[in-house]
Write an enzyme that holds these catalytic residues in place. Structure first.
Site, PDB file in Angstrom:
ATOM      1  N   GLU A 159       6.369  14.781  26.233  1.00 48.57           N
ATOM      2  CA  GLU A 159       7.131  14.119  27.275  1.00 48.57           C
ATOM      3  C   GLU A 159       8.367  14.552  27.240  1.00 48.57           C
ATOM      4  O   GLU A 159       9.079  14.326  26.276  1.00 48.57           O
ATOM      5  CB  GLU A 159       6.973  12.577  27.216  1.00 48.57           C
ATOM      6  CG  GLU A 159       7.359  11.877  28.436  1.00 48.57           C
ATOM      7  CD  GLU A 159       6.846  12.518  29.765  1.00 48.57           C
ATOM      8  OE1 GLU A 159       5.372  12.559  29.937  1.00 48.57           O
ATOM      9  OE2 GLU A 159       7.639  12.839  30.404  1.00 48.57           O
ATOM     10  N   LYS A 218       9.382  20.791  22.444  1.00 48.20           N
ATOM     11  CA  LYS A 218       9.694  19.637  22.597  1.00 48.20           C
ATOM     12  C   LYS A 218      10.930  19.366  21.615  1.00 48.20           C
ATOM     13  O   LYS A 218      11.877  18.655  22.046  1.00 48.20           O
ATOM     14  CB  LYS A 218       8.865  18.675  22.241  1.00 48.20           C
ATOM     15  CG  LYS A 218       9.032  17.143  22.232  1.00 48.20           C
ATOM     16  CD  LYS A 218       9.719  16.547  23.757  1.00 48.20           C
ATOM     17  CE  LYS A 218      10.314  15.567  23.430  1.00 48.20           C
ATOM     18  NZ  LYS A 218      11.104  15.097  24.647  1.00 48.20           N
ATOM     19  N   CYS A 274      15.520   9.205  19.962  1.00 42.41           N
ATOM     20  CA  CYS A 274      14.977  10.376  19.824  1.00 42.41           C
ATOM     21  C   CYS A 274      15.761  11.465  19.175  1.00 42.41           C
ATOM     22  O   CYS A 274      15.388  12.285  18.479  1.00 42.41           O
ATOM     23  CB  CYS A 274      13.878  11.014  21.137  1.00 42.41           C
ATOM     24  SG  CYS A 274      12.606   9.749  21.477  1.00 42.41           S
TER      25      CYS A 274
HETATM   26  P1  NAD Z   1       7.525   2.655  21.458  1.00 38.70           P
HETATM   27  O1  NAD Z   1       8.205   2.343  20.205  1.00 38.70           O
HETATM   28  O2  NAD Z   1       8.478   2.412  22.553  1.00 38.70           O
HETATM   29  O3  NAD Z   1       6.213   2.483  21.516  1.00 38.70           O
HETATM   30  C1  NAD Z   1       4.951   2.880  20.730  1.00 38.70           C
HETATM   31  C2  NAD Z   1       4.081   2.021  20.906  1.00 38.70           C
HETATM   32  O4  NAD Z   1       2.985   2.297  20.075  1.00 38.70           O
HETATM   33  C3  NAD Z   1       4.424   0.408  20.298  1.00 38.70           C
HETATM   34  O5  NAD Z   1       4.378  -0.530  21.242  1.00 38.70           O
HETATM   35  C4  NAD Z   1       3.513   0.227  18.914  1.00 38.70           C
HETATM   36  O6  NAD Z   1       3.086  -1.022  18.758  1.00 38.70           O
HETATM   37  C5  NAD Z   1       2.313   1.203  19.452  1.00 38.70           C
HETATM   38  N1  NAD Z   1       1.482   1.620  18.421  1.00 38.70           N
HETATM   39  C6  NAD Z   1       1.900   2.276  17.028  1.00 38.70           C
HETATM   40  N2  NAD Z   1       0.809   2.579  16.243  1.00 38.70           N
HETATM   41  C7  NAD Z   1      -0.560   2.086  17.138  1.00 38.70           C
HETATM   42  C8  NAD Z   1      -1.746   2.027  16.946  1.00 38.70           C
HETATM   43  N3  NAD Z   1      -2.308   2.471  15.734  1.00 38.70           N
HETATM   44  N4  NAD Z   1      -2.632   1.496  17.773  1.00 38.70           N
HETATM   45  C9  NAD Z   1      -2.041   1.093  18.723  1.00 38.70           C
HETATM   46  N5  NAD Z   1      -0.577   0.844  18.961  1.00 38.70           N
HETATM   47  C10 NAD Z   1       0.105   1.367  18.351  1.00 38.70           C
HETATM   48  O7  NAD Z   1       7.902   4.268  21.333  1.00 38.70           O
HETATM   49  P2  NAD Z   1       8.286   5.296  22.654  1.00 38.70           P
HETATM   50  O8  NAD Z   1       9.750   5.330  23.024  1.00 38.70           O
HETATM   51  O9  NAD Z   1       7.277   5.168  23.813  1.00 38.70           O
HETATM   52  O10 NAD Z   1       7.991   6.674  21.993  1.00 38.70           O
HETATM   53  C11 NAD Z   1       6.620   7.143  21.780  1.00 38.70           C
HETATM   54  C12 NAD Z   1       6.670   8.701  21.443  1.00 38.70           C
HETATM   55  O11 NAD Z   1       7.075   9.662  22.457  1.00 38.70           O
HETATM   56  C13 NAD Z   1       7.516   9.082  20.359  1.00 38.70           C
HETATM   57  O12 NAD Z   1       7.139  10.123  19.633  1.00 38.70           O
HETATM   58  C14 NAD Z   1       8.817   9.605  20.928  1.00 38.70           C
HETATM   59  O13 NAD Z   1       9.723  10.372  20.139  1.00 38.70           O
HETATM   60  C15 NAD Z   1       8.304  10.196  22.178  1.00 38.70           C
HETATM   61  N6  NAD Z   1       9.101  10.408  23.178  1.00 38.70           N
HETATM   62  C16 NAD Z   1       9.793   9.064  23.533  1.00 38.70           C
HETATM   63  C17 NAD Z   1      10.789   9.004  24.729  1.00 38.70           C
HETATM   64  C18 NAD Z   1      11.512   8.034  25.223  1.00 38.70           C
HETATM   65  O14 NAD Z   1      12.473   8.063  25.963  1.00 38.70           O
HETATM   66  N7  NAD Z   1      11.487   6.640  24.761  1.00 38.70           N
HETATM   67  C19 NAD Z   1      10.843  10.476  25.690  1.00 38.70           C
HETATM   68  C20 NAD Z   1       9.920  11.293  25.264  1.00 38.70           C
HETATM   69  C21 NAD Z   1       9.120  11.286  24.260  1.00 38.70           C
HETATM   70  C1  UGA Z   2      16.335  12.350  25.983  1.00 35.70           C
HETATM   71  C2  UGA Z   2      16.196  13.565  26.635  1.00 35.70           C
HETATM   72  O1  UGA Z   2      17.044  13.949  27.893  1.00 35.70           O
HETATM   73  C3  UGA Z   2      14.662  13.574  27.451  1.00 35.70           C
HETATM   74  O2  UGA Z   2      14.158  14.813  28.170  1.00 35.70           O
HETATM   75  C4  UGA Z   2      13.635  13.538  26.258  1.00 35.70           C
HETATM   76  O3  UGA Z   2      12.354  13.524  26.887  1.00 35.70           O
HETATM   77  C5  UGA Z   2      13.974  12.178  25.487  1.00 35.70           C
HETATM   78  O4  UGA Z   2      15.255  12.339  24.940  1.00 35.70           O
HETATM   79  C6  UGA Z   2      13.119  11.951  24.114  1.00 35.70           C
HETATM   80  O5  UGA Z   2      12.585  12.852  23.804  1.00 35.70           O
HETATM   81  O6  UGA Z   2      13.326  10.650  23.698  1.00 35.70           O
HETATM   82  P1  UGA Z   2      17.139  10.024  26.539  1.00 35.70           P
HETATM   83  O7  UGA Z   2      17.326   9.856  25.190  1.00 35.70           O
HETATM   84  O8  UGA Z   2      16.055   8.907  27.181  1.00 35.70           O
HETATM   85  O9  UGA Z   2      16.482  11.355  26.852  1.00 35.70           O
HETATM   86  O10 UGA Z   2      18.332   9.734  27.484  1.00 35.70           O
HETATM   87  P2  UGA Z   2      19.508  11.051  27.903  1.00 35.70           P
HETATM   88  O11 UGA Z   2      19.843  11.090  29.181  1.00 35.70           O
HETATM   89  O12 UGA Z   2      19.063  12.220  27.223  1.00 35.70           O
HETATM   90  O13 UGA Z   2      20.701  10.393  26.924  1.00 35.70           O
HETATM   91  C7  UGA Z   2      20.740  10.395  25.452  1.00 35.70           C
HETATM   92  C8  UGA Z   2      22.137  10.041  24.977  1.00 35.70           C
HETATM   93  O14 UGA Z   2      23.117  11.175  25.217  1.00 35.70           O
HETATM   94  C9  UGA Z   2      22.558   8.709  25.736  1.00 35.70           C
HETATM   95  O15 UGA Z   2      23.285   7.820  24.815  1.00 35.70           O
HETATM   96  C10 UGA Z   2      23.482   9.217  26.712  1.00 35.70           C
HETATM   97  O16 UGA Z   2      24.477   8.441  27.240  1.00 35.70           O
HETATM   98  C11 UGA Z   2      24.092  10.366  25.885  1.00 35.70           C
HETATM   99  N1  UGA Z   2      24.763  11.406  26.849  1.00 35.70           N
HETATM  100  C12 UGA Z   2      23.870  12.006  27.644  1.00 35.70           C
HETATM  101  C13 UGA Z   2      26.056  11.825  26.760  1.00 35.70           C
HETATM  102  O17 UGA Z   2      26.644  11.138  25.822  1.00 35.70           O
HETATM  103  N2  UGA Z   2      26.462  12.643  27.376  1.00 35.70           N
HETATM  104  C14 UGA Z   2      25.696  13.331  28.333  1.00 35.70           C
HETATM  105  O18 UGA Z   2      26.216  14.332  29.016  1.00 35.70           O
HETATM  106  C15 UGA Z   2      24.335  13.088  28.436  1.00 35.70           C
END
Ligand code: NAD
Ligand code: UGA
Length: 458
Positions: A159, A218, A274
């Site tokens: 994602e 990713k 992340c």
């Molecule tokens: P999160 O902590 O918000 O959510 C994860 C959920 O999974 C939790 O609610 C937890 O209770 C649940 N969980 C864990 N193990 C479980 C199990 N065995 N059965 C049922 N539920 C279970 O995490 P997130 O921010 O959604 O991130 C999830 C993944 O996506 C990570 O690998 C992260 O790196 C990736 N990712 C996150 C973002 C972001 O913006 N947060 C963006 C892109 C990718």
């Molecule tokens: C980031 C990536 O942008 C997503 O593509 C990815 O899916 C995600 O991580 C993930 O894998 O979790 P996110 O962390 O939600 O998304 O938000 P960003 O907009 O990337 O910002 C990350 C941090 O960098 C924030 O603290 C933001 O304030 C900072 N930032 C961002 C800066 O300091 N300067 C910039 O120019 C941009």
């Protein structure tokens, strides 16, 4: 395979919004988002969603109860689904081999074991979590060794949404990446997932690759984005030393179409769940392969990020000492960026901790992050933090006359809209603003009378 039921394990920042959009755009497919956290599932079923994301509640309202469901009955929904997404957390390991660097795959592996245990029909398993390259191999091995009665096809579909703009990123993604096996069954599985996305994403924006390229892309994408921020942040310090202005430099280089202007906004340091963990993971993978120079290169991105948070904190502390202030600090912003209630790895946590270590009293305000979360974040970083120094405020402007120092750590629009002229009349003098995001107009704010200290501009 015709997909009628989807199960997504993990109702977090990715699982919740992503599945809401998939359900909205595919009304004929039932989407069940499951989680072991009952409180979270109850919140997804209420008016008060556990994730704040502009536009999310409208999508949930439209699809919830129609073909979008939130449940704690993990086994039941895995069993009945033809496609299961794994969207659980993959934090940095805190013990064992790779401690402090490698991604902890225990939640992903637990899901694979559970899927193997309860499956009675063929399934496509989609890796949505961010994982190290070749994790799909591990998942395959767990599934196939524990259940040979059914066929499992594994896909990688990382994602790319960013918090705060998640709904827009999901609606009009730059690309959707799907990795799969180059076998006829593998290709059919890829096609099934492509079909779900083509309900709203143009087919030319859907990129299919092999499994490992998808996984590694990713991590690489996040590393590149974070690297740009550390690059501009490192130059902000050089600007301060030389009299150049980082906002001007950033604009000037960003206008070069080969460089581009995204992710060149200087800040007190990147946060979020992340960037740090994914780079640590990349560093670990490179080191495991004996590529020390590669590992050192990427690790430097994190070193600069920590340095930026520390030098911003030091600047505040130095001013307080130099001006002999009896400081009461108002810290504006706890979320790691605007438009989210997520505070994981937020720079605000580190800056606050540094100030507390210098016995500085701080009042904290954020429009979306709850008090219990702020307390959790602080004690998570330092269990012994001095609680008597911290206060959580709901109306920051009400007691404005008590402060002489304002620290901005998140770029919420609300802070830009404050009437700084009126605030200046009320605030204690001398009045300092430390703007960790350069969100205020430097000339205007200095003309009002504030001592304004931004990042990378003197
Ligand atoms: P999160 O902590 O918000 O959510 C994860 C959920 O999974 C939790 O609610 C937890 O209770 C649940 N969980 C864990 N193990 C479980 C199990 N065995 N059965 C049922 N539920 C279970 O995490 P997130 O921010 O959604 O991130 C999830 C993944 O996506 C990570 O690998 C992260 O790196 C990736 N990712 C996150 C973002 C972001 O913006 N947060 C963006 C892109 C990718
Ligand atoms: C980031 C990536 O942008 C997503 O593509 C990815 O899916 C995600 O991580 C993930 O894998 O979790 P996110 O962390 O939600 O998304 O938000 P960003 O907009 O990337 O910002 C990350 C941090 O960098 C924030 O603290 C933001 O304030 C900072 N930032 C961002 C800066 O300091 N300067 C910039 O120019 C941009």
């Amino acid at each position: 395979m015709k997909i009628k039921n989807i199960c997504c394990i993990g109702a977090g920042y990715v699982g919740g919004p992503t599945m809401s959009i998939i359900a909205q755009k595919n009304p004929k497919i039932n989407v069940y988002v499951v989680d072991m956290n009952a409180k979270k599932i109850a919140a997804w079923n209420s008016e008060n969603l556990p994730v704040y994301e502009p536009g999310l509640s409208n999508v949930v309202k439209e699809a919830r109860g129609r073909n979008l469901f939130f449940s704690t009955d993990v086994n039941k929904h895995i069993e009945q689904a033809e496609m299961v997404f794994i969207s659980v957390n993959t934090p940095t390991k805190i013990s064992g081999e790779g401690k402090g660097y490698a991604a902890d795959l225990k939640y992903v592996e637990a899901c694979a074991k559970q899927i193997a245990e309860v499956s009675k029909s063929n399934k496509i398993i989609v890796e949505k979590s961010t994982v190290p390259v070749r994790t799909s191999e591990k998942i395959k091995q767990i599934l196939r060794s524990r259940n040979s009665d059914v066929d499992f096809q594994i896909l990688s579909n990382p994602e790319f949404l960013a918090e705060g703009t998640a709904m827009r990123d999901l609606e009009i993604p730059d690309r959707v990446l799907i990795g799969g096996d180059n076998t006829s069954e593998g290709k059919k599985a890829v096609d099934s997932l492509v079909k779900i996305y083509t309900s709203w994403v143009p087919v030319e924006n859907i990129l299919t690759t092999n499994l490992w390229s998808s996984e590694l892309s990713k991590l690489t994408a996040n590393a590149f984005l974070a690297q740009r921020i550390s690059s501009i942040n490192s130059l902000s310090e050089l600007c301060e030393a030389t009299g150049a202005d980082i906002e001007e430099v950033s604009k000037a280089i960003g206008m070069d179409s080969r460089i581009g202007k995204s992710f060149l906004k200087t800040s007190v340091g990147f946060g979020g769940s992340c960037f740090q963990k994914d780079i640590l993971n990349l560093v670990y993978i490179a080191r495991s392969e004996g590529l020390d120079k590669v590992a050192d290169y990427w690790e430097q991105v994190l070193i600069i990020n920590q340095h930026q948070r520390d030098r911003f904190s030091k600047k505040i502390i130095d001013f307080i000492i130099k001006e002999n202030l009896k400081p009461k600090v108002l810290l504006l912003g706890w979320a790691f960026k605007k438009d989210t209630n997520d505070s994981r790895e937020s720079a605000a946590i580190y800056v606050t901790n540094n100030l507390l270590n210098n016995n500085i009293k701080i009042d904290i305000y954020d429009p979306k992050v709850e008090e219990y979360q702020i307390k959790f974040d602080l004690s998570n970083l330092n269990p012994d933090f001095d609680k008597s120094l911290v206060n959580y405020v709901k109306k920051p402007l009400k007691g404005i006359c008590e402060y002489n120092t304002i620290v901005i750590t998140t770029e919420w629009e609300e802070f830009k809209k404050f009437d700084w002229e009126i605030l200046y009349k009320k605030i204690k003098k001398p009045a300092f603003i430390f703007d960790g995001r350069n969100i205020l107009d430097i000339e205007k704010i200095r003309k009002i009378g504030f001592n304004y200290i931004g990042i990378g501009r003197e």
